[in-house]
Scaffold this motif. Structure first.
Motif, PDB file in Angstrom:
ATOM      1  N   THR A 186     -25.297  32.458 -72.012  1.00  0.00           N
ATOM      2  CA  THR A 186     -24.126  32.137 -72.831  1.00  0.00           C
ATOM      3  C   THR A 186     -23.887  30.636 -72.971  1.00  0.00           C
ATOM      4  OG1 THR A 186     -22.637  32.231 -70.921  1.00  0.00           O
ATOM      5  CG2 THR A 186     -23.014  34.289 -72.144  1.00  0.00           C
ATOM      6  N   ALA A 187     -24.859  29.829 -72.579  1.00  0.00           N
ATOM      7  CA  ALA A 187     -24.765  28.361 -72.690  1.00  0.00           C
ATOM      8  C   ALA A 187     -23.551  27.816 -71.949  1.00  0.00           C
ATOM      9  CB  ALA A 187     -24.741  27.943 -74.159  1.00  0.00           C
ATOM     10  N   GLY A 188     -23.239  28.433 -70.815  1.00  0.00           N
ATOM     11  CA  GLY A 188     -22.157  27.944 -69.972  1.00  0.00           C
ATOM     12  C   GLY A 188     -20.775  28.372 -70.394  1.00  0.00           C
ATOM     13  N   GLU A 189     -20.648  29.187 -71.441  1.00  0.00           N
ATOM     14  CA  GLU A 189     -19.333  29.614 -71.883  1.00  0.00           C
ATOM     15  C   GLU A 189     -18.651  30.484 -70.834  1.00  0.00           C
ATOM     16  OE1 GLU A 189     -17.156  31.820 -75.698  1.00  0.00           O
ATOM     17  OE2 GLU A 189     -19.340  31.853 -75.532  1.00  0.00           O
ATOM     18  N   TYR A 190     -19.446  31.270 -70.115  1.00  0.00           N
ATOM     19  CA  TYR A 190     -18.915  32.133 -69.067  1.00  0.00           C
ATOM     20  C   TYR A 190     -19.714  31.969 -67.784  1.00  0.00           C
ATOM     21  CZ  TYR A 190     -16.232  34.522 -72.697  1.00  0.00           C
ATOM     22  OH  TYR A 190     -15.364  34.807 -73.710  1.00  0.00           O
TER      23      TYR A 190
END
Length: 276
Positions: free
Chosen positions: A210-214
């Motif tokens: 999630t590319a660091g979103e979560y």
């Protein structure tokens, strides 16, 4: 004695004539009055009951409500049921927002007469238009579990908002069967503040990469899994169980049509768009 006989004989033709006149007066069509709908301003979550007072001294053989979704030319029949005070009712199923429903009533009696309401139906029809409902209807609509193990094409889950209004999913929990069965050992993902899904819209959530979103990420099992969406009070508002279904081969699994209880395997996933 002769006078009494004369009186009786004189009255008999008059009585016979009166009975004949009475029969002729009531040998006609039924009457349809007091037609109404309930609720008066239907929403997309409302079934609509059409009521009418139908009277006929010779007896009714049928009372039918005909309705169509405009501009369709096809009418669907609903048998009206009788109640107290000569009232009859028939129900039209709930319809989507802004749908125009046109309808009329047809009554047939034992005398062979047919009555309709409105009086010149189906040339002229009664109608109503479905309005906005504030009811929230959220569904996990589709899942894809045979993704790549990188950001190229990861596993994802699609959520569908079947409501007439936008829904705020801020603080909702999202997780799979592995997290659920861990009994709290693995944390659930909490959706970010400002996660809004528009009316009749779709939201795609990647489960990993999630590319660091979560901070909470999890892979879905392509040989079987389940996913859950839980509101801020801990109530599961929707789930999608494909624990016994293999999705190997870039297949997805979901509802068709959107938000329904009919589930199918999609050989071509419909990520972020309608399954219909």
């Amino acid at each position: 004695m002769k006078l009494k006989n004369f009186i009786l004989i004189g009255l008999t033709p008059l009585m016979f004539f009166s009975a004949c006149v009475k029969d002729e007066i009531y040998n006609g069509p039924a009457t349809i009055d007091k037609v109404s709908i309930m609720p008066e301003a239907p929403k997309s979550t409302d079934d609509v009951t059409v009521n009418a007072q139908i009277t006929d001294l010779k007896g009714i053989t049928s009372a039918t409500l005909y309705y169509r979704i405009s501009p369709s030319a096809t009418f669907l029949p609903v048998t009206m049921k009788s109640g107290a005070g000569f009232m009859f009712s028939g129900t039209i199923p709930a319809s989507p927002l802004n749908t125009k429903i046109e309808y009329y009533i047809e009554v047939k009696n034992n005398g062979g007469f047919t009555t309709v309401s409105p009086s010149n139906a189906p040339a002229k029809l009664a109608s109503y238009t479905v309005g906005v409902s504030s009811a929230v209807k959220i569904f996990i609509n589709e899942a894809f579990s045979d993704g790549t193990k990188d950001a190229t094409d990861p596993d994802w889950v699609e959520i569908y908002n079947g409501s007439d209004i936008a829904v705020d999913l801020s603080g909702y929990a999202f997780y799979d069967e592995g997290i659920k069965s861990s009994a709290g050992a693995k944390p659930k993902r909490i959706l970010n503040s400002g996660t809004i899904i528009p009316a009749k819209g779709f939201l795609v959530l990647k489960t990993e990469n999630t590319a660091g979103e979560y901070a909470v990420e999890f892979g879905l099992g392509s040989s079987g899994d389940a996913v859950y969406l839980e509101n801020t009070t801990g109530i599961v508002v929707s789930s999608l169980d494909f624990s016994s279904i293999s999705l190997v081969g870039k297949k997805s699994y979901g509802r068709q049509p959107d938000g329904s209880t009919n589930f199918v395997i999609f050989t071509t996933p419909t990520k972020g768009t309608s399954n219909n």
